[in-house]
Design a protein around this motif. Structure first.
Motif, PDB file in Angstrom:
ATOM      1  N   ALA A  35      24.644  14.492 -42.080  1.00  0.00           N
ATOM      2  CA  ALA A  35      23.368  13.824 -41.810  1.00  0.00           C
ATOM      3  C   ALA A  35      22.693  13.340 -43.092  1.00  0.00           C
ATOM      4  O   ALA A  35      21.946  12.352 -43.073  1.00  0.00           O
ATOM      5  CB  ALA A  35      22.435  14.763 -41.049  1.00  0.00           C
ATOM      6  N   VAL A  36      22.961  13.987 -44.206  1.00  0.00           N
ATOM      7  CA  VAL A  36      22.347  13.619 -45.481  1.00  0.00           C
ATOM      8  C   VAL A  36      22.868  12.266 -45.969  1.00  0.00           C
ATOM      9  O   VAL A  36      22.184  11.557 -46.706  1.00  0.00           O
ATOM     10  CB  VAL A  36      22.590  14.732 -46.525  1.00  0.00           C
ATOM     11  CG1 VAL A  36      22.040  14.364 -47.888  1.00  0.00           C
ATOM     12  CG2 VAL A  36      21.969  16.042 -46.040  1.00  0.00           C
ATOM     13  N   PHE A  37      24.043  11.858 -45.512  1.00  0.00           N
ATOM     14  CA  PHE A  37      24.597  10.575 -45.931  1.00  0.00           C
ATOM     15  C   PHE A  37      23.696   9.411 -45.509  1.00  0.00           C
ATOM     16  O   PHE A  37      23.622   8.400 -46.208  1.00  0.00           O
ATOM     17  CB  PHE A  37      26.019  10.395 -45.389  1.00  0.00           C
ATOM     18  CG  PHE A  37      27.058  11.191 -46.133  1.00  0.00           C
ATOM     19  CD1 PHE A  37      27.975  10.554 -46.953  1.00  0.00           C
ATOM     20  CD2 PHE A  37      27.109  12.568 -46.016  1.00  0.00           C
ATOM     21  CE1 PHE A  37      28.934  11.276 -47.637  1.00  0.00           C
ATOM     22  CE2 PHE A  37      28.063  13.304 -46.694  1.00  0.00           C
ATOM     23  CZ  PHE A  37      28.978  12.662 -47.515  1.00  0.00           C
ATOM     24  N   ALA A  38      23.007   9.539 -44.391  1.00  0.00           N
ATOM     25  CA  ALA A  38      22.060   8.500 -43.979  1.00  0.00           C
ATOM     26  C   ALA A  38      20.945   8.356 -45.011  1.00  0.00           C
ATOM     27  O   ALA A  38      20.488   7.245 -45.302  1.00  0.00           O
ATOM     28  CB  ALA A  38      21.486   8.817 -42.597  1.00  0.00           C
ATOM     29  N   THR A  39      20.526   9.473 -45.593  1.00  0.00           N
ATOM     30  CA  THR A  39      19.505   9.438 -46.642  1.00  0.00           C
ATOM     31  C   THR A  39      20.058   8.794 -47.904  1.00  0.00           C
ATOM     32  O   THR A  39      19.356   8.028 -48.572  1.00  0.00           O
ATOM     33  CB  THR A  39      18.997  10.860 -46.938  1.00  0.00           C
ATOM     34  OG1 THR A  39      18.476  11.415 -45.732  1.00  0.00           O
ATOM     35  CG2 THR A  39      17.918  10.849 -47.997  1.00  0.00           C
ATOM     36  N   PHE A  40      21.312   9.067 -48.241  1.00  0.00           N
ATOM     37  CA  PHE A  40      21.929   8.405 -49.389  1.00  0.00           C
ATOM     38  C   PHE A  40      21.903   6.887 -49.204  1.00  0.00           C
ATOM     39  O   PHE A  40      21.560   6.140 -50.116  1.00  0.00           O
ATOM     40  CB  PHE A  40      23.374   8.855 -49.605  1.00  0.00           C
ATOM     41  CG  PHE A  40      23.569  10.307 -49.923  1.00  0.00           C
ATOM     42  CD1 PHE A  40      22.585  11.064 -50.549  1.00  0.00           C
ATOM     43  CD2 PHE A  40      24.769  10.930 -49.608  1.00  0.00           C
ATOM     44  CE1 PHE A  40      22.789  12.409 -50.852  1.00  0.00           C
ATOM     45  CE2 PHE A  40      24.992  12.266 -49.912  1.00  0.00           C
ATOM     46  CZ  PHE A  40      24.002  12.999 -50.530  1.00  0.00           C
ATOM     47  N   MET A  41      22.275   6.425 -48.005  1.00  0.00           N
ATOM     48  CA  MET A  41      22.293   4.983 -47.732  1.00  0.00           C
ATOM     49  C   MET A  41      20.882   4.404 -47.825  1.00  0.00           C
ATOM     50  O   MET A  41      20.685   3.310 -48.357  1.00  0.00           O
ATOM     51  CB  MET A  41      22.898   4.703 -46.357  1.00  0.00           C
ATOM     52  CG  MET A  41      24.313   5.205 -46.162  1.00  0.00           C
ATOM     53  SD  MET A  41      25.496   4.648 -47.412  1.00  0.00           S
ATOM     54  CE  MET A  41      26.941   5.575 -46.927  1.00  0.00           C
ATOM     55  N   GLU A  42      19.907   5.169 -47.348  1.00  0.00           N
ATOM     56  CA  GLU A  42      18.513   4.719 -47.454  1.00  0.00           C
ATOM     57  C   GLU A  42      18.115   4.550 -48.919  1.00  0.00           C
ATOM     58  O   GLU A  42      17.491   3.548 -49.291  1.00  0.00           O
ATOM     59  CB  GLU A  42      17.586   5.718 -46.767  1.00  0.00           C
ATOM     60  CG  GLU A  42      16.117   5.360 -46.905  1.00  0.00           C
ATOM     61  CD  GLU A  42      15.225   6.443 -46.342  1.00  0.00           C
ATOM     62  OE1 GLU A  42      14.509   6.155 -45.369  1.00  0.00           O
ATOM     63  OE2 GLU A  42      15.253   7.572 -46.890  1.00  0.00           O
ATOM     64  N   THR A  43      18.468   5.507 -49.758  1.00  0.00           N
ATOM     65  CA  THR A  43      18.154   5.409 -51.185  1.00  0.00           C
ATOM     66  C   THR A  43      18.729   4.126 -51.775  1.00  0.00           C
ATOM     67  O   THR A  43      18.042   3.400 -52.504  1.00  0.00           O
ATOM     68  CB  THR A  43      18.696   6.633 -51.946  1.00  0.00           C
ATOM     69  OG1 THR A  43      18.036   7.799 -51.479  1.00  0.00           O
ATOM     70  CG2 THR A  43      18.491   6.493 -53.450  1.00  0.00           C
ATOM     71  N   GLY A  44      19.969   3.825 -51.459  1.00  0.00           N
ATOM     72  CA  GLY A  44      20.600   2.614 -51.979  1.00  0.00           C
ATOM     73  C   GLY A  44      19.898   1.348 -51.522  1.00  0.00           C
ATOM     74  O   GLY A  44      19.653   0.439 -52.327  1.00  0.00           O
TER      75      GLY A  44
END
Length: 144
Positions: A35-44
């Motif tokens: 689920a944290v990968f969605a946050t990584f994509m948001e950061t990018g």
């Protein structure tokens, strides 16, 4: 999405960001939770499209997420950081499609296709891009 049959490098992306991993990002298996990968994509995305030194948006407008499709390639381990690459692959009337990837220590860990819509906060509806916005978004594409 990123074609994993090709060598994908962070340098292939116009937008480059990073996130520090937190202990709370991990799950019982000891790796960073999916689920944290969605946050990584948001950061990018955010670091590219909301850059205060080179703003894309005018007052009263924002972007809303319409699609996020993630392919998980390899686990991410705490502690450390991840690097996030983002580039534009398609510009529509009021939406933009992005290719994104997450790397740890130079290794591809995930790729994603992301679609965001240019949103008028007053009307609560999509809003067409201006010519200037289209030009800026086109500059965020990578020539293959």
């Amino acid at each position: 999405m990123v074609d994993e049959t090709k060598v994908v490098r962070l340098e292939d992306f116009v937008g480059q960001a990073y996130d520090k991993l937190r202990y709370g990002d991990t799950d019982r298996q000891g790796h960073v939770n999916n689920a944290v990968f969605a946050t990584f994509m948001e950061t990018g995305r955010v670091e590219l499209i909301y850059n205060p030194e080179d703003p894309l948006l005018e007052d009263g407008f924002s972007f809303v997420l319409a699609k996020l499709d993630i392919d998980y390639v390899a686990e991410v381990l705490w502690p450390g950081t991840v690097e996030i690459g983002t580039r534009v692959t398609r510009v529509g009337r009021s939406s933009v499609t992005m290719s994104q990837a997450v790397f740890q220590a130079g290794r591809l860990c995930a790729s994603a296709e992301t679609v965001v819509v240019h949103f008028d906060q007053a009307t609560r509806k999509s809003h067409a891009f201006s010519d200037a916005q289209r030009a800026k978004l086109a500059g965020w594409m990578r020539a293959e």
